[in-house]
Design a protein around this motif. Sequence first.
Motif, PDB file in Angstrom:
ATOM      1  N   UNK A   8       0.790  -1.321  -0.091  1.00  0.00           N
ATOM      2  CA  UNK A   8       0.039   0.033  -0.101  1.00  0.00           C
ATOM      3  C   UNK A   8       0.855   1.384  -0.080  1.00  0.00           C
ATOM      4  N   UNK A   9       2.086   1.069  -0.011  1.00  0.00           N
ATOM      5  CA  UNK A   9       3.082   2.330  -0.221  1.00  0.00           C
ATOM      6  C   UNK A   9       3.570   2.848  -1.487  1.00  0.00           C
ATOM      7  N   UNK A  10       3.191   1.876  -2.601  1.00  0.00           N
ATOM      8  CA  UNK A  10       3.806   2.147  -3.823  1.00  0.00           C
ATOM      9  C   UNK A  10       3.278   3.266  -4.484  1.00  0.00           C
ATOM     10  N   UNK A  11       4.036   3.954  -5.620  1.00  0.00           N
ATOM     11  CA  UNK A  11       3.503   5.055  -6.274  1.00  0.00           C
ATOM     12  C   UNK A  11       2.168   4.710  -6.950  1.00  0.00           C
ATOM     13  N   UNK A  12       1.166   5.534  -7.180  1.00  0.00           N
ATOM     14  CA  UNK A  12      -0.078   5.401  -7.917  1.00  0.00           C
ATOM     15  C   UNK A  12      -0.177   6.313  -9.317  1.00  0.00           C
ATOM     16  N   UNK A  13      -0.524   5.622 -10.382  1.00  0.00           N
ATOM     17  CA  UNK A  13      -0.607   6.423 -11.680  1.00  0.00           C
ATOM     18  C   UNK A  13      -1.808   6.006 -12.293  1.00  0.00           C
ATOM     19  N   UNK A  19       5.833   8.130  -4.651  1.00  0.00           N
ATOM     20  CA  UNK A  19       6.151   7.714  -3.042  1.00  0.00           C
ATOM     21  C   UNK A  19       7.532   8.685  -3.106  1.00  0.00           C
ATOM     22  N   UNK A  20       7.541   9.379  -2.016  1.00  0.00           N
ATOM     23  CA  UNK A  20       8.819  10.160  -1.745  1.00  0.00           C
ATOM     24  C   UNK A  20       9.754   9.466  -1.403  1.00  0.00           C
ATOM     25  N   UNK A  21      11.273   9.761  -1.633  1.00  0.00           N
ATOM     26  CA  UNK A  21      12.154   8.908  -1.388  1.00  0.00           C
ATOM     27  C   UNK A  21      12.308   8.688   0.072  1.00  0.00           C
ATOM     28  N   UNK A  22      12.787   7.236   0.465  1.00  0.00           N
ATOM     29  CA  UNK A  22      13.005   7.142   1.869  1.00  0.00           C
ATOM     30  C   UNK A  22      11.662   6.912   2.586  1.00  0.00           C
ATOM     31  N   UNK A  23      10.438   7.026   1.910  1.00  0.00           N
ATOM     32  CA  UNK A  23       9.268   6.776   2.487  1.00  0.00           C
ATOM     33  C   UNK A  23       8.827   5.408   2.118  1.00  0.00           C
ATOM     34  N   UNK A  24       7.752   4.973   2.951  1.00  0.00           N
ATOM     35  CA  UNK A  24       7.160   3.615   2.444  1.00  0.00           C
ATOM     36  C   UNK A  24       7.811   2.462   2.421  1.00  0.00           C
ATOM     37  N   UNK A  25       9.327   2.570   3.118  1.00  0.00           N
ATOM     38  CA  UNK A  25       9.945   1.262   3.154  1.00  0.00           C
ATOM     39  C   UNK A  25      10.378   1.152   4.315  1.00  0.00           C
ATOM     40  N   UNK A  26      11.558   1.716   5.162  1.00  0.00           N
ATOM     41  CA  UNK A  26      11.882   1.621   6.370  1.00  0.00           C
ATOM     42  C   UNK A  26      12.410   3.040   6.913  1.00  0.00           C
ATOM     43  N   UNK A  27      12.516   3.290   8.331  1.00  0.00           N
ATOM     44  CA  UNK A  27      12.641   4.529   8.692  1.00  0.00           C
ATOM     45  C   UNK A  27      14.108   4.574   8.635  1.00  0.00           C
ATOM     46  N   UNK A  28      14.784   3.734   8.509  1.00  0.00           N
ATOM     47  CA  UNK A  28      16.393   4.090   8.151  1.00  0.00           C
ATOM     48  C   UNK A  28      16.692   4.568   6.667  1.00  0.00           C
ATOM     49  N   UNK A  29      15.805   4.034   5.916  1.00  0.00           N
ATOM     50  CA  UNK A  29      15.773   4.549   4.616  1.00  0.00           C
ATOM     51  C   UNK A  29      15.613   5.814   4.551  1.00  0.00           C
TER      52      UNK A  29
END
Length: 249
Positions: A10-15, A54-64
């Motif tokens: 549910x965190x992937x970019x949407x087009x 999806x903004x870079x570093x988001x929707x993955x892991x907070x370390x990202x």
Amino acid sequence: MSKNYMILPDASPLFFEGNRIGILVSHGFTGTTQSMKPLGEAYAEKGYTVCVPRLLGHGTHYLDMEASTYRDWVKSIEEGYHWLKERCDIIFVTGLSMGGTLTLYMAETYPDIKGIIPINAAIDIPMMADVAAQSEVRFLDAIGSDIKKPNVKELAYEKTPTKSIQQIVQLMKVVKEDLSKVTCPTLIFVSKEDHVVPPDNSQLIFEHISSKEKELIELKNSYHVATLDNDQQIIIENTLQFINRIIEK
């Protein structure tokens, strides 16, 4: 950059490919596209071409996220803008929280943008500035899911990197200094009660942008993540009316 983390469900970019009118939709700080999906889908249903990056570093892991900068977030939203430019003649931009900050940045930087809709946008959060100034702690508690509606949860990080707070503080400073460069029609949404971004941010934006056509709508039944809250339909309906009005001129 940090290692490659998997994108959360549910965190992937949407087009959504539609007509020649594009809407760029930005999620907020520590959040994901999940918070903006209902808006994106509603606008796509009306035939618009919609991009929710999806903004870079988001929707993955907070370390990202810790390894990314505000310039990375700007680049992410600009990539969405360029995707729309290839398909559309007219572009509107909307965003929640830091997504609202990025929305303002886009209007300051790209004068061809037809109109913007910032939602609980952040330009001055003294508490964040204080945290950024004293960075002995690497991670702070989560700031996501400030929602009034019961049993609704925002997909957001469980920790907030202090380095990332320093980055959003820089972004807010840059955007706040250039608010007078915003000249396009602007519709601002602000929650009456918000536990993340002080509501006076929206009033500051309203007062300092140069747009001749501007309106501020107060959301009386939502907290910060208004896009998933009780006033979601108010945001959608008023945004569609705003876009129709601008297009018909």
